[in-house]
Design a protein around this motif. Sequence first.
Motif, PDB file in Angstrom:
ATOM      1  N   TRP A 160      33.163  18.184  32.854  1.00  0.00           N
ATOM      2  CA  TRP A 160      34.472  17.987  32.146  1.00  0.00           C
ATOM      3  C   TRP A 160      35.670  18.116  33.238  1.00  0.00           C
ATOM      4  O   TRP A 160      35.437  19.193  34.036  1.00  0.00           O
ATOM      5  CB  TRP A 160      34.366  19.078  31.155  1.00  0.00           C
ATOM      6  CG  TRP A 160      35.853  19.172  30.489  1.00  0.00           C
ATOM      7  CD1 TRP A 160      36.283  18.368  29.372  1.00  0.00           C
ATOM      8  CD2 TRP A 160      37.019  20.076  30.692  1.00  0.00           C
ATOM      9  NE1 TRP A 160      37.518  18.750  29.000  1.00  0.00           N
ATOM     10  CE2 TRP A 160      38.024  19.669  29.762  1.00  0.00           C
ATOM     11  CE3 TRP A 160      37.124  21.136  31.509  1.00  0.00           C
ATOM     12  CZ2 TRP A 160      39.040  20.631  29.901  1.00  0.00           C
ATOM     13  CZ3 TRP A 160      38.184  21.796  31.552  1.00  0.00           C
ATOM     14  CH2 TRP A 160      39.368  21.582  30.807  1.00  0.00           C
ATOM     15  N   LEU A 161      36.428  17.014  33.110  1.00  0.00           N
ATOM     16  CA  LEU A 161      37.387  17.301  34.205  1.00  0.00           C
ATOM     17  C   LEU A 161      38.860  17.250  33.582  1.00  0.00           C
ATOM     18  O   LEU A 161      39.042  16.393  32.511  1.00  0.00           O
ATOM     19  CB  LEU A 161      37.397  16.067  35.320  1.00  0.00           C
ATOM     20  CG  LEU A 161      35.968  15.422  35.737  1.00  0.00           C
ATOM     21  CD1 LEU A 161      35.944  14.453  36.632  1.00  0.00           C
ATOM     22  CD2 LEU A 161      35.534  16.695  36.690  1.00  0.00           C
ATOM     23  N   LYS A 162      39.483  18.155  34.005  1.00  0.00           N
ATOM     24  CA  LYS A 162      41.025  18.333  33.668  1.00  0.00           C
ATOM     25  C   LYS A 162      41.961  18.038  34.902  1.00  0.00           C
ATOM     26  O   LYS A 162      42.003  18.741  35.632  1.00  0.00           O
ATOM     27  CB  LYS A 162      41.351  19.655  32.979  1.00  0.00           C
ATOM     28  CG  LYS A 162      42.740  19.857  32.527  1.00  0.00           C
ATOM     29  CD  LYS A 162      43.084  18.910  31.265  1.00  0.00           C
ATOM     30  CE  LYS A 162      44.724  19.646  30.816  1.00  0.00           C
ATOM     31  NZ  LYS A 162      45.081  18.603  29.665  1.00  0.00           N
ATOM     32  N   SER A 163      42.758  16.845  34.562  1.00  0.00           N
ATOM     33  CA  SER A 163      43.863  16.526  35.579  1.00  0.00           C
ATOM     34  C   SER A 163      45.304  16.903  34.994  1.00  0.00           C
ATOM     35  O   SER A 163      45.736  16.174  34.174  1.00  0.00           O
ATOM     36  CB  SER A 163      43.760  15.052  35.955  1.00  0.00           C
ATOM     37  OG  SER A 163      42.309  14.737  36.496  1.00  0.00           O
ATOM     38  N   ASN A 164      45.762  17.968  35.645  1.00  0.00           N
ATOM     39  CA  ASN A 164      47.110  18.390  35.196  1.00  0.00           C
ATOM     40  C   ASN A 164      47.949  18.471  36.235  1.00  0.00           C
ATOM     41  O   ASN A 164      48.185  19.510  36.906  1.00  0.00           O
ATOM     42  CB  ASN A 164      47.129  19.516  34.149  1.00  0.00           C
ATOM     43  CG  ASN A 164      48.159  20.145  33.781  1.00  0.00           C
ATOM     44  OD1 ASN A 164      49.440  19.242  33.859  1.00  0.00           O
ATOM     45  ND2 ASN A 164      48.455  21.223  33.091  1.00  0.00           N
ATOM     46  N   TYR A 165      48.672  17.437  36.808  1.00  0.00           N
ATOM     47  CA  TYR A 165      49.557  17.439  37.948  1.00  0.00           C
ATOM     48  C   TYR A 165      50.638  16.569  37.660  1.00  0.00           C
ATOM     49  O   TYR A 165      50.654  15.913  36.838  1.00  0.00           O
ATOM     50  CB  TYR A 165      48.871  17.278  39.273  1.00  0.00           C
ATOM     51  CG  TYR A 165      47.943  15.937  39.255  1.00  0.00           C
ATOM     52  CD1 TYR A 165      48.458  14.867  39.544  1.00  0.00           C
ATOM     53  CD2 TYR A 165      46.629  16.067  39.264  1.00  0.00           C
ATOM     54  CE1 TYR A 165      47.849  13.730  39.385  1.00  0.00           C
ATOM     55  CE2 TYR A 165      45.781  15.045  39.115  1.00  0.00           C
ATOM     56  CZ  TYR A 165      46.384  13.655  39.435  1.00  0.00           C
ATOM     57  OH  TYR A 165      45.587  12.463  39.360  1.00  0.00           O
ATOM     58  N   GLU A 166      51.425  16.464  38.545  1.00  0.00           N
ATOM     59  CA  GLU A 166      52.954  15.805  38.750  1.00  0.00           C
ATOM     60  C   GLU A 166      52.402  14.291  37.906  1.00  0.00           C
ATOM     61  O   GLU A 166      51.838  13.513  38.600  1.00  0.00           O
ATOM     62  CB  GLU A 166      53.524  15.412  39.761  1.00  0.00           C
ATOM     63  CG  GLU A 166      54.825  14.601  39.956  1.00  0.00           C
ATOM     64  CD  GLU A 166      56.076  15.764  38.981  1.00  0.00           C
ATOM     65  OE1 GLU A 166      56.857  14.983  38.753  1.00  0.00           O
ATOM     66  OE2 GLU A 166      55.689  16.723  38.936  1.00  0.00           O
ATOM     67  N   GLY A 167      53.098  14.036  36.819  1.00  0.00           N
ATOM     68  CA  GLY A 167      52.937  12.611  36.146  1.00  0.00           C
ATOM     69  C   GLY A 167      51.538  12.409  35.329  1.00  0.00           C
ATOM     70  O   GLY A 167      51.376  11.364  34.773  1.00  0.00           O
ATOM     71  N   VAL A 168      50.717  13.256  35.563  1.00  0.00           N
ATOM     72  CA  VAL A 168      49.326  13.042  34.911  1.00  0.00           C
ATOM     73  C   VAL A 168      49.080  14.505  33.953  1.00  0.00           C
ATOM     74  O   VAL A 168      49.004  15.419  34.677  1.00  0.00           O
ATOM     75  CB  VAL A 168      48.225  13.079  35.836  1.00  0.00           C
ATOM     76  CG1 VAL A 168      46.837  12.903  35.243  1.00  0.00           C
ATOM     77  CG2 VAL A 168      48.470  11.595  36.504  1.00  0.00           C
ATOM     78  N   ASN A 169      48.476  14.094  32.873  1.00  0.00           N
ATOM     79  CA  ASN A 169      47.772  15.454  32.192  1.00  0.00           C
ATOM     80  C   ASN A 169      46.954  14.486  31.028  1.00  0.00           C
ATOM     81  O   ASN A 169      47.264  14.211  30.230  1.00  0.00           O
ATOM     82  CB  ASN A 169      48.998  15.949  31.233  1.00  0.00           C
ATOM     83  CG  ASN A 169      48.538  17.095  30.451  1.00  0.00           C
ATOM     84  OD1 ASN A 169      47.485  17.666  30.285  1.00  0.00           O
ATOM     85  ND2 ASN A 169      49.453  17.955  29.646  1.00  0.00           N
ATOM     86  N   ASP A 170      45.563  14.540  31.592  1.00  0.00           N
ATOM     87  CA  ASP A 170      44.434  14.146  30.834  1.00  0.00           C
ATOM     88  C   ASP A 170      43.228  14.795  31.038  1.00  0.00           C
ATOM     89  O   ASP A 170      43.195  15.588  32.083  1.00  0.00           O
ATOM     90  CB  ASP A 170      44.341  12.705  30.791  1.00  0.00           C
ATOM     91  CG  ASP A 170      44.048  12.082  32.256  1.00  0.00           C
ATOM     92  OD1 ASP A 170      43.499  12.956  33.128  1.00  0.00           O
ATOM     93  OD2 ASP A 170      44.232  11.125  32.577  1.00  0.00           O
ATOM     94  N   SER A 171      42.186  14.621  30.366  1.00  0.00           N
ATOM     95  CA  SER A 171      40.695  14.928  30.496  1.00  0.00           C
ATOM     96  C   SER A 171      39.797  14.025  30.409  1.00  0.00           C
ATOM     97  O   SER A 171      40.143  12.895  29.652  1.00  0.00           O
ATOM     98  CB  SER A 171      40.550  16.186  29.677  1.00  0.00           C
ATOM     99  OG  SER A 171      40.653  15.921  28.219  1.00  0.00           O
ATOM    100  N   GLN A 172      38.588  14.277  30.853  1.00  0.00           N
ATOM    101  CA  GLN A 172      37.508  12.995  30.595  1.00  0.00           C
ATOM    102  C   GLN A 172      36.265  13.841  30.991  1.00  0.00           C
ATOM    103  O   GLN A 172      36.192  15.039  31.643  1.00  0.00           O
ATOM    104  CB  GLN A 172      37.674  11.857  31.662  1.00  0.00           C
ATOM    105  CG  GLN A 172      37.594  12.396  33.281  1.00  0.00           C
ATOM    106  CD  GLN A 172      37.816  10.833  33.782  1.00  0.00           C
ATOM    107  OE1 GLN A 172      37.113   9.804  33.637  1.00  0.00           O
ATOM    108  NE2 GLN A 172      38.623  10.630  34.928  1.00  0.00           N
TER     109      GLN A 172
END
Length: 220
Positions: A160-172
């Motif tokens: 489970w990956l969470k990407s929350n940085y400038e311009g991106v906020n999603d998970s997969q």
Amino acid sequence: LETSIYEDNTSLPELIDFTFNSYGLRFEWHNLDDVYVPKNGAKIWFEGTAGNKKIIQNNGIPDHLYKDVQLKSFQYTFNFLGEKYWNLGKQFVLLNRFQGGQIVNDQLFKNDAYRLGGFNSIRGFNENEFYATTYSFLTTEARLFLDEFSYLSLFGDVAWLKSNYEGVNDSQTPFGIGAGISFSTNAGIFNFVYALGSAQNQKGLNLGQSKIHFGYISRF
């Protein structure tokens, strides 16, 4: 290196110039029967770091994009790993591994993130394919030993990956399955793995997108 592409931007790019100095503590414990190729035992470690991050204003990026940015901030990182090896017979070993981490800061950019994917994390994908600010993944692997250090393996990795940085906020939730062989030589221990992966940008287990991973451990 090329900053002219940002001249008309209304926000900072996802990659930013910064310096980061951190200090941390790590606790590690294990009772593995072999550090390199264990067949029995467990291992755990926890790590926490904290430090000062300073965003450096790039002369090639318009000054007004930095207007609402806190140039100095405090950043935390937490990482952990736990793995257990079950010796289920003279030649058969089952491995379960759980690993994760998190980066904490209100102003994260793409080059702050963890780089995941490949031989040492989520197999079936290119090396360092994923960027994540929070992650966890579980590995289950069955190993059939041919001698003391050589074995055949079947495995599954799910993350489970969470990407929350400038311009991106999603998970997969990417996952990979595959098989491999590890064999010992006088030069060291070689690992070859064939794996298939599925993720948002790689739907289904497509043989045309399979990966071959290679690893090497030197013992001295």
